[in-house]
Scaffold this active site. Structure first.
Site, PDB file in Angstrom:
ATOM      1  N   ARG A  53       0.863  -1.175   0.000  1.00  0.00           N
ATOM      2  CA  ARG A  53       0.000   0.000   0.000  1.00  0.00           C
ATOM      3  C   ARG A  53       0.900   1.225   0.000  1.00  0.00           C
ATOM      4  O   ARG A  53       2.131   1.114   0.066  1.00  0.00           O
ATOM      5  CB  ARG A  53      -1.026  -0.015   1.141  1.00  0.00           C
ATOM      6  CG  ARG A  53      -0.674  -0.745   2.396  1.00  0.00           C
ATOM      7  CD  ARG A  53       0.468  -0.151   3.143  1.00  0.00           C
ATOM      8  NE  ARG A  53       0.223   1.250   3.383  1.00  0.00           N
ATOM      9  CZ  ARG A  53       1.145   2.152   3.607  1.00  0.00           C
ATOM     10  NH1 ARG A  53       2.423   1.814   3.622  1.00  0.00           N
ATOM     11  NH2 ARG A  53       0.856   3.402   3.822  1.00  0.00           N
ATOM     12  N   GLY A  54       0.271   2.404  -0.092  1.00  0.00           N
ATOM     13  CA  GLY A  54       1.065   3.619  -0.285  1.00  0.00           C
ATOM     14  C   GLY A  54       1.121   3.889  -1.783  1.00  0.00           C
ATOM     15  O   GLY A  54       1.458   2.993  -2.576  1.00  0.00           O
ATOM     16  N   ALA A  55       0.790   5.130  -2.148  1.00  0.00           N
ATOM     17  CA  ALA A  55       0.598   5.437  -3.576  1.00  0.00           C
ATOM     18  C   ALA A  55       1.778   5.014  -4.464  1.00  0.00           C
ATOM     19  O   ALA A  55       1.574   4.318  -5.480  1.00  0.00           O
ATOM     20  CB  ALA A  55       0.295   6.927  -3.728  1.00  0.00           C
ATOM     21  N   ARG A  90      -7.624  -0.199  -6.550  1.00  0.00           N
ATOM     22  CA  ARG A  90      -7.841   0.881  -5.573  1.00  0.00           C
ATOM     23  C   ARG A  90      -8.065   2.190  -6.334  1.00  0.00           C
ATOM     24  O   ARG A  90      -7.316   2.496  -7.265  1.00  0.00           O
ATOM     25  CB  ARG A  90      -6.649   1.001  -4.612  1.00  0.00           C
ATOM     26  CG  ARG A  90      -6.513  -0.232  -3.706  1.00  0.00           C
ATOM     27  CD  ARG A  90      -5.610   0.021  -2.530  1.00  0.00           C
ATOM     28  NE  ARG A  90      -6.182   0.928  -1.568  1.00  0.00           N
ATOM     29  CZ  ARG A  90      -5.498   1.450  -0.547  1.00  0.00           C
ATOM     30  NH1 ARG A  90      -4.229   1.164  -0.378  1.00  0.00           N
ATOM     31  NH2 ARG A  90      -6.087   2.267   0.302  1.00  0.00           N
ATOM     32  N   ASP A 244      -1.774  10.825  -1.737  1.00  0.00           N
ATOM     33  CA  ASP A 244      -2.168   9.782  -2.690  1.00  0.00           C
ATOM     34  C   ASP A 244      -2.556  10.368  -4.038  1.00  0.00           C
ATOM     35  O   ASP A 244      -2.572   9.669  -5.048  1.00  0.00           O
ATOM     36  CB  ASP A 244      -3.325   8.967  -2.121  1.00  0.00           C
ATOM     37  CG  ASP A 244      -2.878   8.243  -0.869  1.00  0.00           C
ATOM     38  OD1 ASP A 244      -2.910   8.852   0.216  1.00  0.00           O
ATOM     39  OD2 ASP A 244      -2.432   7.089  -0.986  1.00  0.00           O
ATOM     40  N   ASN A 254      -5.100  12.710   0.914  1.00  0.00           N
ATOM     41  CA  ASN A 254      -4.238  11.817   1.691  1.00  0.00           C
ATOM     42  C   ASN A 254      -5.111  11.047   2.678  1.00  0.00           C
ATOM     43  O   ASN A 254      -6.331  11.241   2.735  1.00  0.00           O
ATOM     44  CB  ASN A 254      -3.153  12.630   2.421  1.00  0.00           C
ATOM     45  CG  ASN A 254      -2.041  11.751   2.967  1.00  0.00           C
ATOM     46  OD1 ASN A 254      -1.524  10.894   2.246  1.00  0.00           O
ATOM     47  ND2 ASN A 254      -1.671  11.938   4.215  1.00  0.00           N
ATOM     48  N   LYS A 255      -4.477  10.194   3.443  1.00  0.00           N
ATOM     49  CA  LYS A 255      -5.203   9.330   4.388  1.00  0.00           C
ATOM     50  C   LYS A 255      -6.181  10.130   5.248  1.00  0.00           C
ATOM     51  O   LYS A 255      -5.878  11.244   5.682  1.00  0.00           O
ATOM     52  CB  LYS A 255      -4.172   8.610   5.261  1.00  0.00           C
ATOM     53  CG  LYS A 255      -4.723   7.634   6.259  1.00  0.00           C
ATOM     54  CD  LYS A 255      -5.622   6.578   5.652  1.00  0.00           C
ATOM     55  CE  LYS A 255      -4.929   5.742   4.595  1.00  0.00           C
ATOM     56  NZ  LYS A 255      -5.866   4.889   3.837  1.00  0.00           N
TER      57      LYS A 255
HETATM   58  O1  MRU Z   1      -4.401   3.370   2.253  1.00  0.00           O
HETATM   59  P1  MRU Z   1      -2.904   3.507   2.130  1.00  0.00           P
HETATM   60  O2  MRU Z   1      -2.152   2.952   3.284  1.00  0.00           O
HETATM   61  O3  MRU Z   1      -2.404   3.001   0.792  1.00  0.00           O
HETATM   62  O4  MRU Z   1      -2.694   5.082   2.109  1.00  0.00           O
HETATM   63  C1  MRU Z   1      -1.429   5.696   2.061  1.00  0.00           C
HETATM   64  C2  MRU Z   1      -1.478   7.073   2.567  1.00  0.00           C
HETATM   65  O5  MRU Z   1      -2.492   7.724   2.573  1.00  0.00           O
HETATM   66  C3  MRU Z   1      -0.238   7.639   3.060  1.00  0.00           C
HETATM   67  O6  MRU Z   1      -0.506   8.576   4.058  1.00  0.00           O
HETATM   68  C4  MRU Z   1       0.622   8.315   2.093  1.00  0.00           C
HETATM   69  O7  MRU Z   1       0.827   9.605   2.417  1.00  0.00           O
HETATM   70  C5  MRU Z   1       0.379   8.313   0.677  1.00  0.00           C
HETATM   71  S1  MRU Z   1       1.590   7.280   0.014  1.00  0.00           S
HETATM   72  C6  MRU Z   1       3.128   8.051   0.212  1.00  0.00           C
END
Ligand code: MRU
Length: 365
Positions: A53-55, A90, A244, A254-255
């Site tokens: 996970r993570g963009a 996703r 993201d 973002n998250k």
């Molecule tokens: O749902 P995830 O774990 O894939 O989300 C990732 C995020 O939102 C992170 O905070 C992040 O900033 C983006 S990826 C560098």
């Protein structure tokens, strides 16, 4: 980065030279396990179920998913099917589409008999580019940390708040938000990180804390609601988060929970920076609040929690009364006006349309 003294990236080619190995991030923080992806379906499941996970890492995994697909069958039909399969995994992180489009651009005109080789080469390039981008983000973000440190007494600790995991586990290596932190720490600047636990999947508590611990960066895990209080009491010098998807005008997706931290930072005059690799910019989207699709994940992630019992077993328990409804919006959007600056591989820029287009004219069109 190093795990028990051994250098790891988050994704690499298996010893057989064609399958793809990843770290299973659903096992953190208590277990470190690797998993092998053999097929494009394996890659799709790894993304959907958040083994990766993570963009940026989602993008690279999708690129390797295309390579696995080409190894099975180099036809046009397979190319399109793999693209669609991986794109569906996703919806919010734009690096997924960016990487798949890059693969299509390369593979479309390639003669069928060469597609598998070319796909592996392009996926490896995208992975290496991610590492180089993050190292540049690290250098550019370090300049901001140095400027803050210059206003303090020599040896004062700089307190940085981060949300979710935008560390090396979210990328191929180094991380985005953590790259300036690792760079500063390695250069001897005293850093302490406030790690938002990041409910419901706890990427902060499980992943960011694990990373920082292994790298020896002092940190404290805090419940998600603590940041505002710390900011009011002068205990946060700056926030750095990842993203993201960031729009052409600098709105930052973002998250979930990032927006509330940005509001608290704004109210308390705390600089709020976003570490932004250029593949995360979506030039087709302007108003992030209205236009970015926000992933809604299973309510199970909210109603249940997994952890280690005192006798070492990993168990999942229910924390919400049966019959209560739950909602699980995975991301939110912070409007550009709350963002102090975007730390990119080409320097720290303002979160607005002109600055972003000036920094990345070849993408802005
Ligand atoms: O749902 P995830 O774990 O894939 O989300 C990732 C995020 O939102 C992170 O905070 C992040 O900033 C983006 S990826 C560098």
């Amino acid at each position: 980065m190093k795990v028990n003294g051994k250098h790891y990236r988050t994704i690499w080619l298996n010893a057989n030279g064609w399958a793809v190995d990843i770290i299973d991030q659903t096992r953190f923080p208590h277990e470190f396990e690797t998993v092998t992806l053999w097929t494009p379906d394996d890659a799709a499941v790894a993304i959907k179920d958040m083994l990766v996970r993570g963009a940026p890492l989602i993008g690279v995994t999708a690129a390797y998913g295309m390579a696995l697909a080409m190894r099975q069958d180099e036809s046009d039909e397979q190319l399109t099917q793999a693209y669609d399969l991986l794109l569906r995994t996703r919806p919010t992180a734009i690096n997924l589409k960016w990487a798949l489009d890059e693969m299509m651009k390369t593979l479309g005109p390639t003669p069928r008999s060469q597609r598998a080789d070319v796909a592996y080469a392009r996926a490896a390039e995208i992975a290496d580019e991610d590492v180089a981008i993050n190292q540049s983000i690290g250098r550019n973000g370090f300049e901001i940390i140095k400027a803050i440190a210059a206003k303090r007494k020599p040896g004062d600790t700089i307190n940085i708040l981060t949300h979710c995991n935008a560390g090396w586990l979210a990328t191929v290596d180094w991380g985005t938000a953590t790259a300036p932190i690792y760079t500063a720490h390695d250069a001897g600047v005293p850093i302490h990180v406030w790690v938002d636990e990041t409910r419901p999947r706890n990427q902060g508590a499980s992943l960011t804390a694990w990373e920082l611990l292994h790298h020896g960066v002092p940190h404290t895990v805090i419940p998600d609601n603590t940041g505002g209080h710390l900011m009011q009491h002068g205990q946060v010098d700056m926030a750095i988060v990842g993203t993201d998807r960031t729009t052409a005008q600098g709105d930052v997706c973002n998250k979930i929970g990032t927006y509330l931290k940005a509001l608290a930072a704004h109210d308390n005059g705390v600089p709020f920076y976003v570490a932004l690799p250029s593949p995360t910019i979506d030039f087709n989207v302007v108003d992030g609040v209205k236009e970015i699709p926000i992933e809604q994940r299973s309510g199970h992630e909210v109603s249940h929690m997994t952890g280690r019992t005192s006798d070492g077993r990993i168990e999942t328990v229910e924390i919400v009364p049966k019959g209560s409804k739950v909602a699980n919006y995975a991301f939110d959007v912070t409007p550009a006006k709350y963002v102090t600056g975007l730390i990119t591989e080409r320097g720290v820029i303002a979160a607005n349309r002109e600055a972003i287009a000036r920094a990345f004219p070849e993408r802005a069109g």
